[in-house]
Design an enzyme around this catalytic site. Structure first.
Site, short mmCIF file in Angstrom:
data_model
loop_
_atom_site.label_atom_id
_atom_site.label_comp_id
_atom_site.label_asym_id
_atom_site.label_seq_id
_atom_site.Cartn_x
_atom_site.Cartn_y
_atom_site.Cartn_z
N ASP A 223 21.55 0.27 8.61
CA ASP A 223 21.55 1.75 9.46
C ASP A 223 22.83 2.66 9.48
O ASP A 223 22.47 3.76 9.37
CB ASP A 223 21.22 0.78 10.78
CG ASP A 223 21.20 1.98 12.03
OD1 ASP A 223 20.24 2.64 12.48
OD2 ASP A 223 22.38 1.94 12.61
N LYS A 227 23.04 6.43 8.38
CA LYS A 227 23.70 7.61 9.27
C LYS A 227 24.89 8.29 8.50
O LYS A 227 24.98 9.50 8.64
CB LYS A 227 24.09 6.97 10.52
CG LYS A 227 22.89 6.47 11.29
CD LYS A 227 23.46 5.68 12.44
CE LYS A 227 22.24 5.30 13.52
NZ LYS A 227 22.49 4.04 14.50
N GLY A 325 18.88 4.04 22.62
CA GLY A 325 18.29 3.80 24.10
C GLY A 325 17.39 5.17 23.88
O GLY A 325 17.51 6.23 23.34
N1 LIG Z 1 15.29 3.63 20.13
C1 LIG Z 1 16.30 3.85 19.96
O1 LIG Z 1 17.35 3.84 20.65
C2 LIG Z 1 16.56 4.94 18.65
C3 LIG Z 1 17.66 5.86 18.90
C4 LIG Z 1 17.76 6.82 17.93
C5 LIG Z 1 16.97 7.10 16.87
N2 LIG Z 1 15.71 6.10 17.10
C6 LIG Z 1 14.51 6.35 16.24
O2 LIG Z 1 13.66 7.04 16.57
C7 LIG Z 1 12.30 6.70 16.12
C8 LIG Z 1 11.63 6.00 17.08
O3 LIG Z 1 12.00 5.12 17.67
P1 LIG Z 1 11.40 4.22 18.93
O4 LIG Z 1 12.49 3.42 19.41
O5 LIG Z 1 10.70 5.06 19.72
O6 LIG Z 1 10.31 3.22 18.15
P2 LIG Z 1 8.62 2.80 18.82
O7 LIG Z 1 9.11 2.51 20.40
O8 LIG Z 1 8.32 1.65 17.88
O9 LIG Z 1 8.08 4.10 18.54
C9 LIG Z 1 7.39 4.67 17.22
C10 LIG Z 1 6.02 4.90 17.60
O10 LIG Z 1 5.58 5.57 16.59
C11 LIG Z 1 4.18 4.95 16.38
N3 LIG Z 1 3.85 5.27 15.12
C12 LIG Z 1 3.88 4.51 13.68
N4 LIG Z 1 3.35 4.90 13.03
C13 LIG Z 1 2.64 5.87 13.10
C14 LIG Z 1 1.86 7.06 12.44
N5 LIG Z 1 1.62 6.93 11.16
N6 LIG Z 1 1.25 8.05 13.40
C15 LIG Z 1 1.52 8.15 14.62
N7 LIG Z 1 2.30 7.40 15.26
C16 LIG Z 1 3.03 6.25 14.69
C17 LIG Z 1 4.49 3.39 16.96
O11 LIG Z 1 3.05 2.95 16.90
P3 LIG Z 1 3.10 1.34 16.81
O12 LIG Z 1 3.91 0.72 17.55
O13 LIG Z 1 1.57 0.96 16.73
O14 LIG Z 1 3.30 1.20 15.26
C18 LIG Z 1 5.07 3.79 17.94
O15 LIG Z 1 4.50 4.12 19.40
C19 LIG Z 1 12.61 5.62 14.85
O16 LIG Z 1 12.79 6.55 13.59
C20 LIG Z 1 14.21 5.27 15.35
O17 LIG Z 1 14.83 4.77 14.28
C21 LIG Z 1 15.45 5.08 17.94
#
Ligand SMILES: NC(=O)c1ccc[n+]([C@@H]2O[C@H](COP(=O)([O-])OP(=O)(O)OC[C@H]3O[C@@H](n4cnc5c(N)ncnc54)[C@H](OP(=O)(O)O)[C@@H]3O)[C@@H](O)[C@H]2O)c1
Length: 346
Positions: A223, A227, A325
Site C-alpha cells: 500500500d 502511494k 476512513g
Molecule cells: N476506506 C478507506 O479508508 C480508504 C481511504 C482512501 C482510499 N480508499 C480507496 O477507495 C476505494 C474504495 O474504498 P472503500 O473503503 O469504499 O471500499 P468498499 O467499501 O469495498 O467499496 C467499494 C465498492 O465498489 C463496489 N465495486 C466493486 N467492483 C465494482 C464494479 N465493477 N462496478 C461498480 N462497483 C464496484 C464494491 O462492491 P462489492 O462490495 O460488491 O465488491 C463496493 O461497494 C478503494 O480503492 C480504496 O483503496 C479507501
C-alpha cells in the site's frame, strides 16, 4: 447557476462518505460557490445500478438504502446496467470512482476511468490501482480530451496533499518526499514501542478494524509503495513504476529492534521516500527506518499519516492527518469535485 451532474461508480464506504459531504453542504455550495449538483447514476456490484439522466436520483435516499445494506434499484430510473454501460450512457459531467484498489492490473477502476474520460467526463477517484499503475497513460488521455483527473484521496485519504501542492506550493520544484503513508503499520509500530509484541499489536489492529484479515497489503508495504509511486509521479514529474519501488515491510521487526532503537533515542518508522540519486535518477522506496527523536516524523503515532515535502522554495513542509476512513477519503473526493467546479468557472 451551473448544475453539475455526477455519477458514483462504487458506492461503498468511501463513495458513501463523499455522498455525506455533498448532502451536508448542498446549501453551502450554492451560497459560497454558486454550485448545485444532481446525481444522475449510481453503480455498485452489490447495491445495484440505477441511472436517471433526466430526473436525477434522490441522494439522501440512496445513501440511506446503502447504509441499510439494501438495493438502490427501487429509487426509479433505468436499472440493471453494468458499470461500463452506466458510464457510457450517462450524461454526467464528473465520475466519482471509488471501487476497490487492485494493484495487479488496476481493474475495474482503470476501465472505468478510461471510459469516463473517453466519454468527455472529468474524473475524481480514491482508487490507488489505476493511478499507481497507469498515471502517465491516464494523464495523457485526460489532457487529450481536455478533462480533469483528480485523485486527492489516493494518498493520505482526505488530508490535502495534492491540493496543497497544486494551490499552496505553486511553481515550487519538489526535490524530495518522505512520509508515513500507512496508518495500520504506524499503529502496529506505535503499539510495539509501548511494549506489545508484533503479533499482539497486529491482533489489536485487526480488532479495531485497522488491519484486514490478510494484512499483507499493509505489513508487506504494498500500500505505501503504491502511494509513493503516485506521489513521485504526480509531484515530482517522475515516471516511477510501482513494481520498481524498493519495498520492505515490518513483519520482520521484533520488540528487541524497537527497544534497542529507543535506547539510542531513536524510533523505527515505516518510511516511504522519493529523491534523486547521484545519477539523477529518481529512487523511491518504502522501508523500516531508524529516525532520531528530534525528527518530526518520529512523533507521528497511531493511525496518523504524515508527509514531508521538500522544495526549492520552501525547504520542508510537513502535513499530518488521517490516512484512512470513509468520511475522510470521501472528503478528498468532495474537495476534488469542488476544485473541478472552480476551474470550470474560471
Ligand atoms: N476506506 C478507506 O479508508 C480508504 C481511504 C482512501 C482510499 N480508499 C480507496 O477507495 C476505494 C474504495 O474504498 P472503500 O473503503 O469504499 O471500499 P468498499 O467499501 O469495498 O467499496 C467499494 C465498492 O465498489 C463496489 N465495486 C466493486 N467492483 C465494482 C464494479 N465493477 N462496478 C461498480 N462497483 C464496484 C464494491 O462492491 P462489492 O462490495 O460488491 O465488491 C463496493 O461497494 C478503494 O480503492 C480504496 O483503496 C479507501
Amino acid at each position: 447557476m451551473k448544475e453539475l451532474k455526477l455519477i458514483f461508480v462504487g458506492f461503498g464506504i468511501v463513495g458513501q462518505g463523499c455522498a455525506k459531504h455533498l448532502i451536508r453542504t448542498r446549501q453551502y455550495l450554492k451560497e459560497k460557490f454558486g454550485l448545485s449538483y444532481q446525481v444522475v447514476a449510481v453503480t455498485d456490484t452489490v447495491k445495484g445500478s440505477i441511472q436517471n439522466n433526466d430526473q436525477g436520483i434522490d441522494l439522501p435516499k440512496a445513501l440511506q438504502l446503502a447504509q441499510q445494506g439494501r438495493k438502490l434499484e427501487g429509487l426509479g430510473g433505468k436499472v440493471g446496467l453494468t458499470s461500463i454501460e452506466t458510464i457510457k450512457t450517462t450524461n454526467a459531467d464528473i465520475m466519482i470512482e471509488a471501487t476497490w484498489t487492485n494493484l495487479k492490473d488496476g481493474e475495474p477502476g482503470l476501465s472505468h476511468i478510461i471510459t469516463a474520460l473517453e466519454n468527455e467526463m472529468d474524473v475524481v477517484t480514491s482508487n490507488k490501482g489505476p493511478i499507481a499503475l497507469a498515471f502517465r497513460k491516464l494523464l495523457a488521455l485526460a489532457k487529450s480530451r481536455e478533462r480533469h483527473l483528480r485523485f486527492e484521496s489516493t494518498v493520505m485519504s482526505g488530508t490535502p496533499v495534492f491540493n496543497l501542492h497544486e494551490f499552496g506550493l505553486t511553481s515550487a520544484k519538489v526535490t524530495s518526499l518522505k512520509g508515513i503513508l500507512n496508518g495500520t503499520t504506524n499503529y502496529i509500530l506505535t503499539e510495539m514501542a509501548a511494549g506489545k509484541s508484533y503479533d499482539d499489536a497486529l491482533k489489536r489492529a485487526r480488532e479495531l478494524g485497522y488491519a484486514e484479515a490478510d494484512p499483507s497489503g499493509d505489513v508487506d508495504a504494498y500500500d505505501p509503495a503504491a502511494k509513493i509511486t503516485i506521489l513521485a509521479n504526480a509531484l515530482m514529474g517522475a515516471d516511477v513504476k510501482y513494481a520498481d519501488v524498493a519495498r520492505e515491510g515490518i513483519s520482520g521487526l521484533t520488540i528487541d529492534d524497537i527497544r534497542k532503537a529507543a535506547q539510542d533515542s531513536k524510533r523505527i518508522k515505516l518510511i516511504a521516500s522519493a529523491s534523486k540519486a547521484e545519477n539523477d535518477e529518481l529512487e523511491a522506496s518504502v522501508r523500516p527506518t531508524l529516525l532520531p527523536d528530534t525528527e518530526i516524523l518520529a512523533h507521528v503515532t497511531g493511525v496518523m499519516n504524515a508527509l514531508q515535502i521538500s522544495t526549492d522554495v520552501q525547504p520542508d513542509v510537513t502535513i499530518m492527518g488521517p490516512g484512512a476512513g470513509g468520511d475522510s477519503a470521501g472528503y478528498g473526493l468532495f474537495n476534488d469535485i469542488l476544485a473541478i467546479h472552480r476551474m470550470r468557472i474560471r
